[in-house]
Design an enzyme around this catalytic site. Sequence first.
Site, mmCIF file in Angstrom:
data_model
loop_
_atom_site.group_PDB
_atom_site.id
_atom_site.type_symbol
_atom_site.label_atom_id
_atom_site.label_comp_id
_atom_site.label_asym_id
_atom_site.label_seq_id
_atom_site.Cartn_x
_atom_site.Cartn_y
_atom_site.Cartn_z
ATOM 1 N N GLY A 22 54.939 -35.504 -26.229
ATOM 2 C CA GLY A 22 55.700 -35.862 -27.416
ATOM 3 C C GLY A 22 56.340 -37.226 -27.249
ATOM 4 O O GLY A 22 55.997 -37.992 -26.342
ATOM 5 N N ASP A 135 65.816 -27.927 -35.084
ATOM 6 C CA ASP A 135 64.570 -28.670 -35.280
ATOM 7 C C ASP A 135 63.393 -27.695 -35.331
ATOM 8 O O ASP A 135 62.346 -27.936 -34.741
ATOM 9 C CB ASP A 135 64.365 -29.692 -34.162
#
Length: 606
Positions: A22, A135
Amino acid sequence: MSEPGDPTQAAGLRLGAVLGSGAVATVLRVEAADGRVFAGKRLHESHGQDSAAAQRFAQEAALLRGIRDDNIVAVYGVAEVEGAPLLLLELVEGPTLAQLIAREAPLGEARLARLAAGVARGLARAHAAGVIHRDLKPANILVAVGDRAKIADFGMARATSLAGVERSALTVLGTPDYMAPESLDPLAVDVRSDLYALGCILFEMATGRPPFTGATAFGVIEAHRRAAIPGLPDSFSAPLRALVASLLAKSPADRPQAAVQVAALLEQIAAGEAVALALPAAGVSGPACAGCGQPLVVELAVCMHCGLEVARVEAGRCTVLVSGPGEPGDKLDSALRARLIGWIAGNPGLCVVAGNLERAIPRVPFTLLTRVSEASGRGVVAALQRLGLEAELVHGGALRSRRMRKKAGALIGRTLAVVAASCAGVFNNRYIIFLLPLLILAAAGGATFGAVRKVTRSRALTPGKLAAPLREALAGVERVLPAIATARHRHGLRAVVRRSLALAPAGDAGAQEELAQAITAATAATGRLEALDRALAAGDMQRSDDAGRALLHERDTWAARLLSLTAALDAFQVRVVGAAARNSDEAALRELRAQVEALEEVQRGP
């Protein structure tokens, strides 16, 4: 799920293949000498000196340590592997939900409901442990063997308690496609923000796309805040469509209040069972406020969002006139007329007289209400003034108003001029001369009636009879509302009031008394939360002195108790809907009573 010993102390930990990468970290396979395998999250070298990234890294380990659930990726802690620290995690063999959606969406109803139920169960466990994800998105959900959803990546999570949180926990964080409307106000973010994200994920599983789009990240966030809630295709069942719409409600107070309730509903839908839906409305159902468009609680004489007064038509000797803007005889502005019609439509005790307002533009002043009490009239005048209209309260009939007499006189003059012109040339006719006074009187009377006729009439109401305790509780709400300036607190109180009133017809006198106590307790909690937020806004939320910590701790306590009370009302409604033959459910009443007593205990203090 248990591991023999502490995995972070396992011998011979070594890095394997990269599993994913990521913006901040890379996830790698980690193998132990005893054959166990894990996943390890390691910060990119470019973020090695990033204190904020390192802090989130450590925070994930701290928040999730000890939480074990089939629907949450286990976090074991930080381990030193090949000279570098990494976060040691449970290894899940399977794709992310984002990958599954990209390949297979739209998913069938039973499958998406089963996956989402797993996510809801994981959220329920995290929320019970005092953790908000913040999130939640398909890329942060792994799909294990057997379509078991497992929530991952709590790097942006924070504790549900604000007391003692780091400053970064109060910044605006998240992925725009899944951010709840309240996310721009960190004080407003709580477990219901995660449930909103779950609603977005459900919508995406069903359609292949998120519910809201925009040209920029800010545009997407604005769409979450202001755009209409999109509906699922009609190919999905009514219960699933209703649940998704409820999860996507703009106000947290209008969503389901607990993940465990959402999980139970999704499990029923996945199993194809009959679903006892007891969900808050996703939007405006019933009368809406003409000032702000928010739903009205018709039992109250005021909008709980903007404070606009609602007409309470009590008998009396007064008349309410719309007197402007403009001079007597001027036509009412069309935009103001539309606003007035909307306000009348939002008042269950009023309706428009056909043709007097909707199809004809009236001239000011005109009569809105007659034979009402002075108190009713003053409330109506205040509401009209907030709509941008000028209004006048007259003791007696409309002609007691100087402006109305002036308008009536002008209309009479114009009418007589028309009569005179029509009769010109026939004054030698003795019959016309004889009838002329009667014609003048009739014309003058007609003009006067046209000037003073009212544009509304009262409408008979048959509301459910409320017990005296409920009426007293609602009066307390009306007294407190003017002091509550924060919209989210008004919405939170509105949620308790609407849920309680919805349950009132299903309960006997004893149940109504319990519901009245719930409203009274919520009113006190809302007032205190407003005062605490005002005090926190005036100072520094991050101050570490005893007074600052005490304020945050008290705010946490009030907010948590109020949320629990609202969730208890939802659970009560589920029981009532699921057992329609019974007037009430004693177990639900006991739970509601316990939540009310908990709020009252907070109010009494130590």
